[in-house]
Design a protein around this motif. Structure first.
Motif, PDB file in Angstrom:
ATOM      1  N   TYR A 115       0.863  -1.176   0.000  1.00 56.88           N
ATOM      2  CA  TYR A 115       0.000   0.000   0.000  1.00 56.88           C
ATOM      3  C   TYR A 115       0.910   1.240   0.000  1.00 56.88           C
ATOM      4  CZ  TYR A 115      -3.872  -3.070   1.363  1.00 56.88           C
ATOM      5  OH  TYR A 115      -4.820  -4.056   1.412  1.00 56.88           O
ATOM      6  N   GLU A 116       0.582   2.169  -0.836  1.00 57.36           N
ATOM      7  CA  GLU A 116       1.324   3.428  -0.889  1.00 57.36           C
ATOM      8  C   GLU A 116       0.370   4.575  -0.623  1.00 57.36           C
ATOM      9  OE1 GLU A 116       3.596   4.075  -4.372  1.00 57.36           O
ATOM     10  OE2 GLU A 116       4.704   2.170  -4.256  1.00 57.36           O
ATOM     11  N   VAL A 117       0.851   5.518   0.178  1.00 58.43           N
ATOM     12  CA  VAL A 117       0.031   6.677   0.514  1.00 58.43           C
ATOM     13  C   VAL A 117       0.974   7.874   0.671  1.00 58.43           C
ATOM     14  CG1 VAL A 117       0.122   6.244   2.999  1.00 58.43           C
ATOM     15  CG2 VAL A 117      -1.754   7.590   2.057  1.00 58.43           C
ATOM     16  N   ILE A 131      -4.737   5.805   6.247  1.00 62.73           N
ATOM     17  CA  ILE A 131      -5.223   4.771   5.337  1.00 62.73           C
ATOM     18  C   ILE A 131      -5.897   3.694   6.173  1.00 62.73           C
ATOM     19  CG2 ILE A 131      -3.136   3.358   5.360  1.00 62.73           C
ATOM     20  CD1 ILE A 131      -3.538   2.865   2.369  1.00 62.73           C
ATOM     21  N   THR A 132      -6.743   2.926   5.523  1.00 63.07           N
ATOM     22  CA  THR A 132      -7.354   1.747   6.155  1.00 63.07           C
ATOM     23  C   THR A 132      -7.001   0.532   5.305  1.00 63.07           C
ATOM     24  OG1 THR A 132      -9.210   3.043   7.041  1.00 63.07           O
ATOM     25  CG2 THR A 132      -9.497   0.661   6.884  1.00 63.07           C
ATOM     26  N   SER A 175      10.213   9.242   4.072  1.00 60.00           N
ATOM     27  CA  SER A 175       9.258   8.146   3.857  1.00 60.00           C
ATOM     28  C   SER A 175       9.372   7.141   5.000  1.00 60.00           C
ATOM     29  CB  SER A 175       9.511   7.447   2.518  1.00 60.00           C
ATOM     30  OG  SER A 175      10.795   6.838   2.506  1.00 60.00           O
ATOM     31  N   TYR A 176       8.290   6.400   5.198  1.00 64.13           N
ATOM     32  CA  TYR A 176       8.228   5.361   6.225  1.00 64.13           C
ATOM     33  C   TYR A 176       7.755   4.066   5.567  1.00 64.13           C
ATOM     34  CZ  TYR A 176       8.373   9.203   9.626  1.00 64.13           C
ATOM     35  OH  TYR A 176       8.725  10.313  10.363  1.00 64.13           O
ATOM     36  N   LEU A 207       3.097  -1.056   4.149  1.00 67.42           N
ATOM     37  CA  LEU A 207       2.534   0.272   3.938  1.00 67.42           C
ATOM     38  C   LEU A 207       3.693   1.251   3.759  1.00 67.42           C
ATOM     39  CD1 LEU A 207       0.276   2.391   3.879  1.00 67.42           C
ATOM     40  CD2 LEU A 207       0.395   2.468   6.391  1.00 67.42           C
ATOM     41  N   LEU A 208       3.747   1.865   2.580  1.00 65.63           N
ATOM     42  CA  LEU A 208       4.783   2.864   2.281  1.00 65.63           C
ATOM     43  C   LEU A 208       4.148   4.253   2.380  1.00 65.63           C
ATOM     44  CD1 LEU A 208       7.624   3.602   1.395  1.00 65.63           C
ATOM     45  CD2 LEU A 208       6.876   3.347  -0.988  1.00 65.63           C
TER      46      LEU A 208
END
Length: 799
Positions: free
Chosen positions: A247-249, A262-263, A314-315, A333-334
């Motif tokens: 997942y990228e956000v 995000i969910t 970034s995390y 999750l990025l």
């Protein structure tokens, strides 16, 4: 009633005290008795009087009493019969709990004398309590994959009875999957265990309901039951599954704390607990746990602390989904932090020069670097300074700039510059940082002192007092400090014969000029010199100014009569024919004045006359003329006194005496007076001869000059004479023709219009009006010399 109760209580306390004090007198053996619990009140326990060998009368007389150890009235002694009776219902479980045997100790007390008897009452248990379960329902979750023979520990029942009346056995309702196994413990109690006899199948029976029965050993036995609910759990053969592994956000760094990120959502095909998923961070660092948080049920990821793009861009977060059976799945999750323009540009000064010398081109003022911790357009920087300054920014290496002067600076034009370095990024909104630098321009001795005037003209009235302040010169220097300190001095005059050091002096600090001696206009009418102004710079710069000193005349010289001469041995006698017409020129009084200007303007007037009205004196030229026709009655000898007065303030004057002899004709012999005959015999005075020659020469030259001048003017102007106008001469008369000793009647300070009259009258000159020319002062010396030469040409030495 209250008093009676208080007395009874006191008697009991005294009795207890007696019991304690009289234990030593009690029988050592204790009489045992027994009774079943819950025995009715008033039931007989035993006959104490018979057992102790006491008479009934003795019990009453000695006030026999039964005292229990707990000070309760469980028993009652009948004094009439000696029977020991139950006073209240005895509950073994309340009195002794699970202690076995349950014994209640008591004493019988006799008085007069005091005597004690010990006894004990054994309370026997009866089956008056049924086994009970604390929970009405026991829930057991058993996976369908549980192997046969697996035991499940059950909750035990409670029974307050003891001995054979206590809990003795457990049974379960008939079923095909479980049976009960009794497990003994070290404390003597039994615990039930449910043993799986046949494999379970969640699809066939998702749950089973059994009844657990607890039995005691009483007769008849008592029992207690509870419901056992067995939930057959599905086998966890499906792990949670994420729709995507990554997942990228993107989150802006200025997102507020608590913002939803995000969910993530995972699915599990299993049912029940195995289908329930818990979400957690997996292998997450402390920084991630401080920055983000995840809801374990909804899998919503929220921001826990403020983001900072300049610290972390970034995390990468690993999220684990775990179901109720322990199976798990991970996803990544990025979180990319989006930079916002939240950092203003910075100016870092490496070196700075706040004082720079003037006249130095492209001088380095400052070396500095700029930076912006933002990125992209937010971190792109524009650096600038004001446009109206003689400085410019020069990029050097990477983000370093130099501030350099654009040209040679002039401190006299501007001594201080305020430079503002403006650094602006290209973000939205734009952030700006300003850094102010003050640059001082150091003075260099590049400006010579400048006089306020290129030349100074000073007027000094003659006969001044010594050390008189006659004027000042002033010079300014636009430099600063010692470079602007001006010193004044006198420069050597171009004429080495001019004694400048004895005439004037100058104050070196303020430029004041002083006359050292008393000046004499007649001796020195003007002089000039140069003054120097020098600064104290290195090297020193200087400038010069011309100072012209003009001596103003004072009326300190009285008129001096040249003709007729007054110091002659014989008076001068003028001959006038009696036939002379009115206006006949008798003679002319010639006088000079050593002063100049208005002080040298001479006027003539007739002071005394033998015949008033016979003669007149022209005020401007001293000509003595007849005023009317002569008659026979007029005395042949006339004495005239003419006053010559200057125009000074106050005016000075001199007088001259004229002797006029009226004769009938020039052919008539001249008869000198008797005193003249004696003088004729004496030799002629040489001075008189000189004066007569000089007077004749002056008159001749004057007439000749006038005739030449008139002729030249007439030739130039043509018919101007017929129009009746007298032209004004242009320019100055030659000095040797006009100036008589420089101070005569026709001095250089005056000119006259002359017209030649062609009428029937006498051919004479008419002096109409004076013309005052603007004579340059510097020619005064030359004129003085010419006047001296003119004087010397007559052979006169007038002091």
């Amino acid at each position: 009633m209250e008093i009676r109760g208080a007395l009874v209580l006191r008697k009991r306390q005294v009795l207890i005290l007696f019991v304690l004090l009289g234990l030593s007198q009690a029988r050592p053996e204790s009489l045992p008795y027994s009774v079943a619990e819950e025995t009715e009140i008033g039931s007989l326990v035993a006959n104490l009087a018979r057992d102790l060998g006491l008479g009934v009368e003795e019990l009453s007389s000695r006030e026999a009493r039964v005292v229990c150890d707990d000070n309760e009235k469980h028993l009652h002694l009948d004094l009439l019969t000696g029977d020991l009776l139950i006073n209240d219902k005895l509950d073994r479980e309340e009195m002794c709990g699970s202690t076995e045997p349950c014994v209640m100790h008591f004493q019988m007390v006799l008085e007069n004398p005091l005597q004690f008897f010990q006894a004990e009452l054994h309370i026997k248990d009866i089956n008056d309590h049924s086994p009970t379960f604390l929970d009405n329902e026991i829930v057991i979750k058993i996976s369908e994959s549980t192997t046969i023979g697996t035991t499940f520990l059950m909750e035990s029942a409670q029974d307050l009875d003891v001995g054979s009346n206590s809990l003795q056995n457990y049974t379960v309702s008939p079923n095909s999957h479980f049976y009960i196994k009794i497990q003994d413990s070290d404390d003597g109690k039994i615990y039930p265990e449910l043993v799986l006899h046949r494999a379970l199948d969640h699809e066939e029976e998702p749950e089973l309901r059994l009844t657990l029965v607890a039995l005691d050993g009483g007769n008849p036995p008592r029992s207690g039951t509870t419901l056992v609910l067995i939930k057959v759990l599905d086998i966890n053969d499906n792990a949670p599954e994420f729709p995507q592994r990554l997942y990228e956000v993107q989150v802006p760094e200025n997102a507020p704390v608590g913002s939803w990120i995000i969910t993530v959502s995972a699915k599990d095909l299993d049912a029940g607990n195995y289908g329930k998923i818990l979400y957690t961070f997996f292998h997450a660092s402390e920084d991630i746990r401080k920055t983000f948080e995840i809801n374990p049920i909804s899998a919503e990821v929220h921001l826990r602390s403020q983001l900072d793009f300049e610290v972390v861009q970034s995390y990468t977060i690993n999220i684990q989904a775990t179901d109720g059976g322990g199976l798990s799945e991970e996803c990544t999750l990025l979180v990319k932090v989006i930079d916002t323009n939240d950092n203003p540009p910075e100016v870092i000064i490496s070196s700075i020069t706040k004082i720079i010398p003037e006249n130095a081109a492209e001088t380095l003022v400052a070396l500095f670097s700029v930076r912006d911790q933002d990125s992209g357009e937010n971190g792109r920087i524009i650096c600038s300074i004001q446009d109206d300054l003689p400085f410019f920014l020069k990029p050097t290496f990477k983000n370093f700039f130099t501030l350099v002067s654009d040209k040679a600076l002039d401190r006299e034009e501007r001594a201080e510059y305020y430079i503002t370095i403006s650094v602006t990024d290209m973000g939205t909104p734009r952030l700006k940082t300003e850094h102010n630098i003050t640059v001082l321009v150091a003075d260099v001795n590049d400006n010579a002192p400048a006089f306020t005037q290129t030349s100074y003209t000073l007027w000094v009235r003659e006969n001044n007092s010594p050390a008189l302040h006659i004027g000042s010169v002033s010079a300014t220097d636009t430099d600063a400090g010692a470079n602007a300190q001006v010193t004044y001095s006198l420069l050597p005059p171009p004429d080495p014969l001019l004694p400048l050091a004895s005439l004037v002096s100058i104050n070196p600090d303020n430029g004041h000029l002083f006359a050292l001696t008393s000046l004499d206009y007649e001796a020195l009418r003007a002089f000039e010199f140069r003054v120097g102004a020098t600064d104290r710079g290195s090297p020193a710069l200087s400038s010069q100014a011309l100072v012209r000193v003009l001596v103003a005349d004072a009326n300190d010289n009285a008129p001096f009569v040249l003709y007729p001469l007054q110091n002659a041995s014989a008076p001068c006698t003028e001959l006038v024919p009696r036939a002379a017409e009115p206006g006949y020129l008798v003679t002319k009084v010639v006088a000079v004045d050593g002063d100049a200007g208005q002080n040298a303007w001479l006027s003539y007037q007739l002071l005394k006359a033998t015949e008033p009205g016979l003669f007149g004196v022209w005020a401007h030229n001293g000509e003595v003329r007849t005023a009317r026709l002569l008659s026979e009655r007029d005395a042949p000898k006339q004495r005239l006194v003419v006053l010559v007065k200057d125009n000074g303030e106050p005016p000075l004057s001199a007088s001259v005496t004229l002797h006029v002899l009226l004769v009938d004709g020039f052919s008539q012999p001249y008869l000198p007076p008797p005193e003249a005959e004696a003088a004729a015999a004496a030799p002629a005075d040489p001075l008189t001869v000189y004066l007569v020659v000089a007077l004749a020469s002056v008159s001749s030259l004057f007439l000749f000059s006038v005739l030449v001048f008139v002729a030249v003017r007439l030739c130039r102007r043509g018919g101007a004479g017929s129009a009746g106008r007298c032209p004004v001469p242009e320019g100055h008369f030659p000095g040797h023709l006009v100036d008589v000793s420089g101070t005569g009647t026709l001095s250089q300070s005056y000119q006259y219009e002359v017209c030649l009259m062609g009428g029937p009258g006498t051919n004479e000159f008419k002096f109409l009006k004076p013309i005052i020319p603007d004579l340059p002062v510097q020619d005064s010396g030359r004129h003085i010399g010419e006047n001296e030469n003119f004087r010397n040409s007559f052979g006169l030495n007038l002091q």
